[in-house]
Design an enzyme around this catalytic site. Structure first.
Site, PDB file in Angstrom:
ATOM      1  N   GLY A 211       0.830  -1.217   0.000  1.00 27.08           N
ATOM      2  CA  GLY A 211       0.000   0.000   0.000  1.00 27.08           C
ATOM      3  C   GLY A 211       0.859   1.260   0.000  1.00 27.08           C
TER       4      GLY A 211
ATOM      5  N   ALA B 278      -4.372  -8.227   1.679  1.00 24.39           N
ATOM      6  CA  ALA B 278      -4.139  -9.617   1.265  1.00 24.39           C
ATOM      7  C   ALA B 278      -3.127  -9.619   0.136  1.00 24.39           C
ATOM      8  CB  ALA B 278      -5.440 -10.251   0.778  1.00 24.39           C
TER       9      ALA B 278
ATOM     10  N   SER C 139      -2.674 -10.857  -3.588  1.00 22.92           N
ATOM     11  CA  SER C 139      -3.792 -11.055  -4.509  1.00 22.92           C
ATOM     12  C   SER C 139      -3.402 -11.312  -5.963  1.00 22.92           C
ATOM     13  CB  SER C 139      -4.727  -9.846  -4.437  1.00 22.92           C
ATOM     14  OG  SER C 139      -4.016  -8.699  -4.830  1.00 22.92           O
TER      15      SER C 139
ATOM     16  N   TYR D 120      -3.918 -18.590  -4.579  1.00 25.18           N
ATOM     17  CA  TYR D 120      -4.633 -17.359  -4.220  1.00 25.18           C
ATOM     18  C   TYR D 120      -6.117 -17.675  -3.974  1.00 25.18           C
ATOM     19  CZ  TYR D 120      -7.108 -12.958  -4.896  1.00 25.18           C
ATOM     20  OH  TYR D 120      -7.968 -11.894  -4.756  1.00 25.18           O
TER      21      TYR D 120
ATOM     22  N   LYS E 149      -8.401 -17.766  -0.297  1.00 25.15           N
ATOM     23  CA  LYS E 149      -9.637 -16.999  -0.054  1.00 25.15           C
ATOM     24  C   LYS E 149     -10.807 -17.944   0.236  1.00 25.15           C
ATOM     25  CE  LYS E 149      -8.315 -12.703  -0.594  1.00 25.15           C
ATOM     26  NZ  LYS E 149      -8.611 -11.617   0.352  1.00 25.15           N
TER      27      LYS E 149
ATOM     28  N   ARG F 276     -12.599 -12.035 -18.991  1.00 24.42           N
ATOM     29  CA  ARG F 276     -12.805 -11.620 -17.603  1.00 24.42           C
ATOM     30  C   ARG F 276     -13.951 -10.604 -17.534  1.00 24.42           C
ATOM     31  NH1 ARG F 276     -10.095 -15.272 -17.164  1.00 24.42           N
ATOM     32  NH2 ARG F 276      -8.174 -15.639 -16.000  1.00 24.42           N
TER      33      ARG F 276
ATOM     34  N   ASP G 129      -4.319 -19.401 -14.662  1.00 23.79           N
ATOM     35  CA  ASP G 129      -5.383 -18.576 -15.239  1.00 23.79           C
ATOM     36  C   ASP G 129      -6.533 -19.420 -15.790  1.00 23.79           C
ATOM     37  OD1 ASP G 129      -4.621 -15.971 -14.841  1.00 23.79           O
ATOM     38  OD2 ASP G 129      -3.652 -15.732 -16.800  1.00 23.79           O
TER      39      ASP G 129
HETATM   40  N1  UDP Z   1      -3.145 -10.619 -18.941  1.00 21.12           N
HETATM   41  C1  UDP Z   1      -2.361 -10.577 -20.089  1.00 21.12           C
HETATM   42  N2  UDP Z   1      -1.212  -9.845 -20.055  1.00 21.12           N
HETATM   43  C2  UDP Z   1      -0.797  -9.152 -18.952  1.00 21.12           C
HETATM   44  C3  UDP Z   1      -1.612  -9.196 -17.789  1.00 21.12           C
HETATM   45  C4  UDP Z   1      -2.770  -9.945 -17.817  1.00 21.12           C
HETATM   46  O1  UDP Z   1      -2.683 -11.190 -21.108  1.00 21.12           O
HETATM   47  O2  UDP Z   1       0.277  -8.528 -18.995  1.00 21.12           O
HETATM   48  C5  UDP Z   1      -4.382 -11.408 -18.956  1.00 21.12           C
HETATM   49  C6  UDP Z   1      -4.414 -12.496 -17.877  1.00 21.12           C
HETATM   50  O3  UDP Z   1      -3.909 -13.696 -18.391  1.00 21.12           O
HETATM   51  C7  UDP Z   1      -5.906 -12.574 -17.554  1.00 21.12           C
HETATM   52  C8  UDP Z   1      -6.436 -11.164 -17.855  1.00 21.12           C
HETATM   53  O4  UDP Z   1      -5.434 -10.515 -18.647  1.00 21.12           O
HETATM   54  O5  UDP Z   1      -6.548 -13.458 -18.428  1.00 21.12           O
HETATM   55  C9  UDP Z   1      -6.657 -10.363 -16.591  1.00 21.12           C
HETATM   56  O6  UDP Z   1      -5.503 -10.490 -15.797  1.00 21.12           O
HETATM   57  P1  UDP Z   1      -5.257  -9.625 -14.507  1.00 21.12           P
HETATM   58  O7  UDP Z   1      -3.907  -9.956 -13.998  1.00 21.12           O
HETATM   59  O8  UDP Z   1      -5.550  -8.185 -14.799  1.00 21.12           O
HETATM   60  O9  UDP Z   1      -6.395 -10.102 -13.492  1.00 21.12           O
HETATM   61  P2  UDP Z   1      -6.770 -11.571 -12.917  1.00 21.12           P
HETATM   62  O10 UDP Z   1      -7.830 -12.104 -13.833  1.00 21.12           O
HETATM   63  O11 UDP Z   1      -5.541 -12.393 -12.861  1.00 21.12           O
HETATM   64  O12 UDP Z   1      -7.312 -11.262 -11.565  1.00 21.12           O
END
Ligand code: UDP
Length: 326
Positions: A36, A75, A77, A141, A145, A219, A282
């Protein structure tokens, strides 16, 4: 009523603290400042630099500030990091919760709003995901949770705690004064904005061979102020419902490529991108059904389009080019 916001110097915690203050609550932020930023703590909030695992310290803070409710944001994350350092995730996210709950129990504080995650679901059998979908995390992760949620149910049964576990999908966007500033940054939207701004050479697209329409991960991006709203609503509803878990998302899925297009539309700049291997842990597609939060909490997300969300993140980045500057 005084609300203790753990992790209130972080992204979602600082926006929620800001909105709690706006709603007339007294706020005490507890943050160990490992991730933070001191300057992210909103003006008007009391601040104590402490770790939630320090039960004795927490007990003292709860007593001194007359805390009646805890919102627990602090946390670890990051999905990717959790796949290489599970100990950090179980230590911070599970042990941290237990210590915090024990301090609350000692002080007779029983109201708890918990930051949970869509990562608890793993690869969901149906999308949009309802809260009663199986909890089968695919990374530490999500596991940390999900475990904390189960622990909370026992504190509810045995000690009479009242809690809501808010399962965030992908938090994004910013308020005027509070935005996303992680070091290292790993999230898609801030990285894409940074690539569009020419601060980094390119954005890596993690996998193009997922079973999704364009092969990239899908997402559900939800505005951080809408998330903050849900916390305040959930606090008002504690004890009124038997449901504890609430998904918070827009119900719309966007692929990585769609996010990059939105960033290009909003910034008017190109996002240089290169293909990269899948990021371990992922899931292909995470999209929320937030019907329960709407029905029970009366939650209505207000900034729902991807362009609005990206626009606010971009506005914050332009206002604070160095982030919080620390
Ligand atoms: N992602 C990507 N390139 C990056 C960061 C993330 O392709 O440099 C993809 C990642 O594989 C996921 C989506 O973008 O499918 C969202 O990722 P992020 O890390 O923002 O959030 P998460 O879903 O992991 O909480």
């Amino acid at each position: 009523m005084s609300v203790l916001v753990s992790g209130g110097a972080g992204y979602i915690g600082s926006v929620t603290a800001e909105m709690l203050l706006g709603a007339g609550r007294r706020v005490v932020v507890v943050d160990n400042l490992t991730r933070g930023h001191r300057s992210a703590v909103p003006e008007g909030a009391a601040f104590v630099e402490a770790d939630v695992r320090d039960s004795a310290r927490l007990e003292a803070i709860l007593g001194e500030h007359g805390v009646e409710c805890v919102m627990h944001f602090s946390a670890s994350s990051l999905v990717g990091e959790s796949m290489t350092d599970p100990g950090e995730y179980f230590g911070n996210n599970v042990v941290g919760v237990i210590r915090l709950l024990e301090a609350m129990h000692t002080q007779g504080v029983r109201d708890f709003i918990f930051s949970s995650t869509a990562a608890t679901y793993g690869e969901p059998p149906e999308v949009p995901i309802p809260e009663d979908a199986p909890v089968r995390p695919t990374n530490p992760y999500g596991e940390s949770k999900a475990t904390a949620e189960r622990i909370l149910r026992w504190y509810e049964t045995i000690h009479g705690f009242r809690f809501a576990a808010l399962r965030y999908f992908n938090a994004a966007g910013a308020s005027r004064d509070h935005g996303e500033d992680h070091d290292p940054e790993t999230h898609l939207i801030p990285l894409a904005l940074s690539a569009a701004a020419g601060e980094r050479e390119s954005l890596a697209i993690f996998g193009r061979d997922y079973p999704t329409p364009d092969g990239t991960c899908v997402r559900d991006y939800i505005h951080v102020q809408d998330l903050a709203d849900a916390h305040i609503l959930a606090l008002g509803k504690l004890g009124e419902t038997k449901e504890n878990a609430f998904n918070l998302g827009n119900g719309e899925g966007y692929s990585v490529l769609e996010v990059l297009s939105a960033v290009e539309r909003v910034t008017g700049k190109q996002v240089p991108a290169v293909d990269a291997p899948r990021r371990p842990g992922d899931p292909a597609r995470l999209v929320a059904s937030s019907a329960r939060a709407k029905k029970i909490l009366g939650w209505r997300p207000k900034r729902v389009t991807l362009d609005e969300i990206v626009r606010d993140a971009w506005a914050w980045k332009q206002r604070f080019p160095e982030g919080y500057g620390d």
